[in-house]
Each structure stands twice: as structure tokens, then as C-alpha cells.
Design an enzyme around this catalytic site. Sequence first.
Site, PDB file in Angstrom:
ATOM      1  N   LYS A 494       0.852  -1.195   0.000  1.00  0.00           N
ATOM      2  CA  LYS A 494       0.000   0.000   0.000  1.00  0.00           C
ATOM      3  C   LYS A 494       0.890   1.248   0.000  1.00  0.00           C
ATOM      4  CE  LYS A 494      -0.280  -0.276   5.041  1.00  0.00           C
ATOM      5  NZ  LYS A 494      -1.125  -0.631   6.193  1.00  0.00           N
ATOM      6  N   TYR A 718      14.988  31.904   5.025  1.00  0.00           N
ATOM      7  CA  TYR A 718      13.740  32.625   5.291  1.00  0.00           C
ATOM      8  C   TYR A 718      13.556  32.970   6.759  1.00  0.00           C
ATOM      9  CZ  TYR A 718      11.778  31.516   0.693  1.00  0.00           C
ATOM     10  OH  TYR A 718      11.536  31.430  -0.643  1.00  0.00           O
TER      11      TYR A 718
HETATM   12  C1  LIG Z   1      -0.480  -1.426   7.044  1.00  0.00           C
HETATM   13  C2  LIG Z   1      -1.082  -2.625   7.572  1.00  0.00           C
HETATM   14  C3  LIG Z   1      -0.296  -3.730   7.953  1.00  0.00           C
HETATM   15  C4  LIG Z   1       1.217  -3.720   7.928  1.00  0.00           C
HETATM   16  O1  LIG Z   1       1.693  -3.001   9.011  1.00  0.00           O
HETATM   17  P1  LIG Z   1       3.249  -2.923   9.324  1.00  0.00           P
HETATM   18  O2  LIG Z   1       3.324  -2.338  10.650  1.00  0.00           O
HETATM   19  O3  LIG Z   1       3.826  -2.074   8.297  1.00  0.00           O
HETATM   20  O4  LIG Z   1       3.762  -4.309   9.237  1.00  0.00           O
HETATM   21  C5  LIG Z   1      -0.937  -4.877   8.318  1.00  0.00           C
HETATM   22  N1  LIG Z   1      -2.288  -4.936   8.383  1.00  0.00           N
HETATM   23  C6  LIG Z   1      -3.073  -3.899   8.065  1.00  0.00           C
HETATM   24  C7  LIG Z   1      -4.534  -4.029   8.155  1.00  0.00           C
HETATM   25  C8  LIG Z   1      -2.494  -2.704   7.661  1.00  0.00           C
HETATM   26  O5  LIG Z   1      -3.274  -1.665   7.334  1.00  0.00           O
END
Ligand SMILES: *Cc1c(COP(=O)(O)O)cnc(C)c1O
Length: 823
Positions: A494, A718
Site C-alpha cells: 500500500k 527565510y
Molecule cells: C499497514 C497494515 C499492515 C502492515 O503493518 P506494518 O506495521 O507495516 O507491518 C498490516 N495490516 C493492516 C490491516 C495494515 O493496514
Amino acid sequence: MTYTISEIAKTLKIKEVNNPESPISHLLSDSREVFNPGETLFFALKTANNDGHKYVDELYNLGVRHFVVQTIHPEWKNLKDINLLHVKDSLLALQKVATFHREHFDIPVIAITGSNGKTIVKEWIYQMLGSEKNITRSPRSYNSQLGVPLSVWQLNENTELGLFEAGISMPNEMTRLQKIIQPTIGVFTNIGDAHQENFKNLKQKCLEKLELFVNCDVIICEEGNKLLDECMEATCLSQKSFTWSYNNRSNSPLLILKVEKLEAKSFITYSFLGLPFTVELPFTDDASVENVTSSIAAALYLTTSIKTIQEKVKQLEPVAMRLDVRRGKNNNIIVNDTYNSDINSLKIALSFLGQQSAEDSPKRTLILSDILQSGFSDEALYKSVSDLADSASIGRIIGIGHHISDQQKLFANIPHIFFDSTEDFISSGIWNEFHEETILLKGSRHFEFERISELIEQKNHETVLDINLDAILHNFKFHRSRMNPDTKIICMVKADAYGSGSEEVAKILQYHKCDYFAVAIAEEGVVLRKAGIKTPIIVLNPEVSGFNQLFESYLEPEVYNFRILDAFIKEAQRRGISDFPIHIKMDTGMHRLGFAEEDIPLLLERLRSQQALKVKSTFSHLAASESWAFDDFTTQQISLFKKLASALQDGLDYPIWRHILNSAGIERFPEEQMDMVRLGISLYGISASGLDGLRNVCTLKTTILQIKHLKKGETVGYGRRGDLDHDASIATIRIGYADGLSRQFGNRNGHVLVNGHLVPIIGNICMDLSMIEITGLDIKEGDEVILFGDELSVIDQAKKINTIPYEVLTSVSSRVRRIYFRE
Ligand SMILES: *Cc1c(COP(=O)(O)O)cnc(C)c1O
């Protein structure tokens, strides 16, 4: 070939011209590409973005005398000796002239169309046949209403075979291209959904494409693609087809019997008219297998021997689709074009070179190897090269190879130097003296110009995120080895694979047999499917509005409440789908998404009363798996989940998988891996629990643009926030908050690494730049600056600004170039 202007005018139904015997050998549509103006006919095209009529005066001053125009400005009439061929539509006129030219040739002409792979198939047919025949082909992807006539114009008295691609984006375009190319042999690569928007449906698009082949003697295409088979039948073209097929029971003359993929090559076994033979292809992806099969079919049709085909396929080269522009050492700009080395692509590359270096810019240098397989005599060939170089204002030409060197005299009016081999050029050391030049590197493969580009390129002169694909693989395999062999791994890609680029990451993980991917939203899944990812994909936060994409790209939704469930059932039923996989999310304490314990009876009732969906897995998400302090809470979440999962399982008459562990959970509660785990940040080399053995994946780096020495009391940046209480050296680096560098790192809160020194960021971070203090250190302009990487961890950087590594990684903005490398 050369025509007189009166011959050309006649094809456009124009009777009166000045100087009717003037020769025309060049058709021009881009006013920046003039070359040999005396023999040029310029077509003033009107497009959405530009109007060629604006350039008539300028071109006249450069010596062009012949123009095809749609409107005539009165003052042009006073220009001496000008020919203004007045037409309704200049593009159509250009096409007519090309058609007129085509009619002078009675030779086989191949036209290639299809949704994907046109350019590759064209180049590969060329690579297979180019040493046996004189081929004139479209340069690059010149396949449009404009590109096709310009390509066909390249046919000349030496051509033995024409090879052109044709692409369309609108109905009725193909008929026009057919008239220009007049192909005798058609190659249809495949039909997909590219350029769909202007067509009613795929069938319409497919039929339109086949228009190209109406007068062909043969059409080379796949058999067994339902849509294509149907369209070929409908247009009566199937009687003239020469097909290949994946189905070894089909009647096609060319069958694919077996494809065996190894690390960097594949072996494809075919049967041609019952005769088996195997080729070794230096690629492993499915698209290459398809493309090489089309190319082989064309070669076989042209009676090329199987031995030659085997030899050539083994040496096929990748087809780079663009010219690369890179910063070189000593402020040089390097245009790298090893695409192909023929006169047409040289012309395009030179014009591109012009675009890369401003008018008043310093030297333009051309480094050119022998041009192979041109079909012209060396003398004629290098005479054209010399003319082209001259009109592109090349300030120096460096020729490498015997053939070009033998024609030295043709380059008398351009400063030049020649070498027999790439080796000789390298050992001469003259490349050390290149300075503030725009350099076009153009060499046939065999000359290995990449060795030259390595010497003169400045590899690190920009802000980039380096992604080490081997490190990702290492982390994946590392976790794989720590888990039960049956446990499935869902790789979380993702948010563009946590900033590192989901396509590239998913491709390599798919190749190494990752079981599942998960993305946040449907669009992210669609991107992966388009990139050829076939592994199952879970969409974590689906919305009703994205349901189409889920069904069409076969993306498996997380179902987290009744609203989504009901809507999804309804849509699946409407489509007449059954057993579409879903994943049921349980809320066990995170309190973000998911069903609660009391929902289960109703949930089961809904699930049992339909056949459209089938639960593939149920899962929950841990709220604090990384934290020792909350281990009791985590344990509670796990046991609640087990209870809910059992209740769900008990109510269903088929098995479902269960999973709860994210990265920190995987590291700290491996005994709870159940059927699957969801591997996220740990894949990218960041361990929440301090686990040893992971490798860093991403390195964000930039370079120093300028160094200043300031006096005590002066301020930097700045708001005059960077106060100096001592004399100091300040370096400005090429990265700012628009690149994803949080402003919170400013004002000495954050540090960066330069030549092994940890130095503070000083003053406010700007949009595109930041300043660091380097007083007393041996650091110079151009040096590399690391924002995070192997030696400066994302975890530490995140702590500095009170956030988590996830945010630092996913903040790197899309304008930062991602560079993937394998060690
Ligand atoms: C993002 C996510 C993960 C992975 O989490 P990490 O801490 O990066 O391993 C697992 N399950 C769900 C539902 C997530 O949204």
C-alpha cells in the site's frame, strides 16, 4: 528520393508553381528540424497546441522556399521565389504526398499494429532480418497520423523491405494509415484496453485496427483470442491469416509447445508445420514471449531459416523507449541514445539534443559509432551524417569505428577526431576535457557505449530515492525462513510500497512467489494489475464507488461492515458472479474498521444466504504489537480474535484462513502466525522491535549546489532563522519540503550525512532547497548528501521530528526520482 516541386504540387491538385523543377527531398513538419533547407517542403500543421504557420517567415529566412499552408498571409506573397501550396488540410496533404511516394515501390511492406508491443516487434523483426535485407522502418514509435507519412517517406531506392507501425486513438484513422503504408504483410501484436476512450467497445477498436490489413496478402496474428478470432472472421481476413497459438491442438502453423523460464532467459519450444525447434530468448516476461513469437512468425513467413532465427533471437536486445538525459561530470549534459543507430534515429536524437541545449548554449558534441546495416554506401551514409551534424550546430564530432574513420574527409567543416575503437577513445583520455557541453552519445550496441557513459556521467547529481531490490528480497526471504513453511505471506505494498514504488517491488516479490499483496485502495490494485501482477491482491479500504475496479481487476476486498457487505453482495449478484473472494475484518481493539463480536450472528446469516461471495480469510489488526508495555492488551486482542474467527468458521461450511500479525507482531509473536501474516514495514528494512538481520532498503540522497562562507552575526534563509554565533560555512542542498523533507527538521533539529560527517540543517527548510552547516569540514560543491539510508536510519530521523518511520518513508514526494538497483 527526390521529386520536383511540380510533381508534388500535382498530387495536391495544384497547377501553378514557381521554379517547377526545384528538387524536394525532405518533408518537414517541425520547424526546429530544418536540414538541407533548399530541398525541403514544409507542412504548416495546425494542432491543438501549435500552429505551423507561425514559422513560415523564420523558415524562409533559413532558406526554405516551399510551403504547404492552410491560410496565406498577404505579406508572404512578397517573399521572392516562395511557393505557397494552398490546401484545406496540411496534414492530409502530407499524407497524400507520402502515399504518392509509396506508390513508387513494389516491395514487401510489413505493417504492425495492436495494442501493445508494436515498437518492440518492429525492432525485433529488424534485428532478425536487418543483416539479410535492406529495411526501411519507422523511427522509434512513429506510428501516428503524422509519424506514419514521415516514416514512409524514408523508403528509398535501396529499400528491400518496409517495416512500419501504425497506431490509432480514434475511429476512422486506420483507413488513412492503410492508404499511406499500403502494407502487403500485416502483423497484429495483440488487443488490449489501451486507447479505449474513443471507441464504443473493444470489438469496434479491433475491427478498426484490422482495416490496416484489407489489402494484405497475409495477416500474422495469434489464434485462440476469442475477440480477435471473431473480428478476423467478420472481416474475412481469417482466410489470409498466418497464425501462431498457445494452444498446441490448434491448426496454426506455428505453435508454442513449451516455455521454460530461467533466471535471465527463457527457452521457447515451437512447432512449425509439425517441425519442433527451440529458441533461447534473453528475456523472461510474458510480453517478450508474445512479442518474439509475432516476430518469429513474420520471419518464418519471409522464409528466414530456423537456424538464423535461433541465432538472432538469442541476441535480441531490449528496446529502450526513450532517450535518457543525465547530468554529466564538469557540468556536461549527456543525452544517451543507444536505442538504435541508424540515420533516422540520429536525426531525431539530434533534434532532441537541440531541445536539451539552449540556443546560446556552449558546445554540442556528438559521439557516434559506425552505423551498421544502413543499406547505403559508406560515402553516402556519412555524407548525410555530416550534413545532419552541420545543420544541428554540432560543435565537435567524435567518430568511433573503422567505417566512420575512413570517411574523415566528409567531416572537414566540423571539428572532429576519430578513433578505431571504444577502447582507443577511452584510453585517449580526451573525455576528461569535456566541459559544459551537451553530449549526444549514440552508438551501435556492439560498441558498448555504456562504458563511455559510465566515465562521463555524474551519477548522483540530483535528489533520488535509491531502492535496493536485493535488500527487499533479503528481508522477504529472511521472514520466510523464520516462519512455518505453510504460513502464507501477504506483502503490504500500500502507499506505493511505503514510498518505494509498488510496481517494481511487487514484480520482484511476485517473481519470488509471495502469496498475496495488500493495497489500501482499489486504484493501487489496478496499477499492479496493469503492471502484470497476477498474484492475489487484497484491497484494505474498499469503497462502494470502487467496486467496478474490484471486479474488473479481480481485487479481493476487505469487508469491514454491513454497508460494504450488502452493497458488495448486491453488485456481485447483479453481475452474476459467484464465490468472489472476500476477507472479513474483525475489530478486536484497534477500533478503526471491522465487525464486532455481537455482529457475528447476523454476519453469518448474510453470508449463508448468498453465493456471490466467499470468505477467503478473516483477520484483525493489532493496535500496539511493537510495544512491550501493551503486551497484555495485544494478547487479549489475539485471544478475542481467535474466538471470533472460530465463531465465523463454525458458521461456514468451508475452511477460511485466519491472520492477525503485522510486522511487529511477526517479529514478536511468531507463535501466533496462524495461516497468514501481513508483512509491512519490516519488508522495507525497518524493525519495530529491534530485530537483527534486516537490510535497509531506501536511501534518500541529494547533492550540494553551493557553498558559502559567512561571518558571525549573519543569518541563513527565510525569516532569518538561521542565526550564526560564529564564522561558518554553509552548503545549500537540493531538497526541500516539496520533496518530502519535513520542515520540522529545520533550525538544527535535523542532521544529514556528508562524506561521513553528521552535520546540522540550519535555518528554515525551503520548498526546494535547504541549508546545512559544514564549517571546517572537507566538503565541496557536488558532494553527495544522505538524508536517510544505511548509515543514517529512518528510525532515528523519524524520532527527531516526533513521528514514525512510516511517515518519513511515505512522505518522499513523487517528484523525487526512484532508482532501483540490484547488487
Ligand atoms: C499497514 C497494515 C499492515 C502492515 O503493518 P506494518 O506495521 O507495516 O507491518 C498490516 N495490516 C493492516 C490491516 C495494515 O493496514
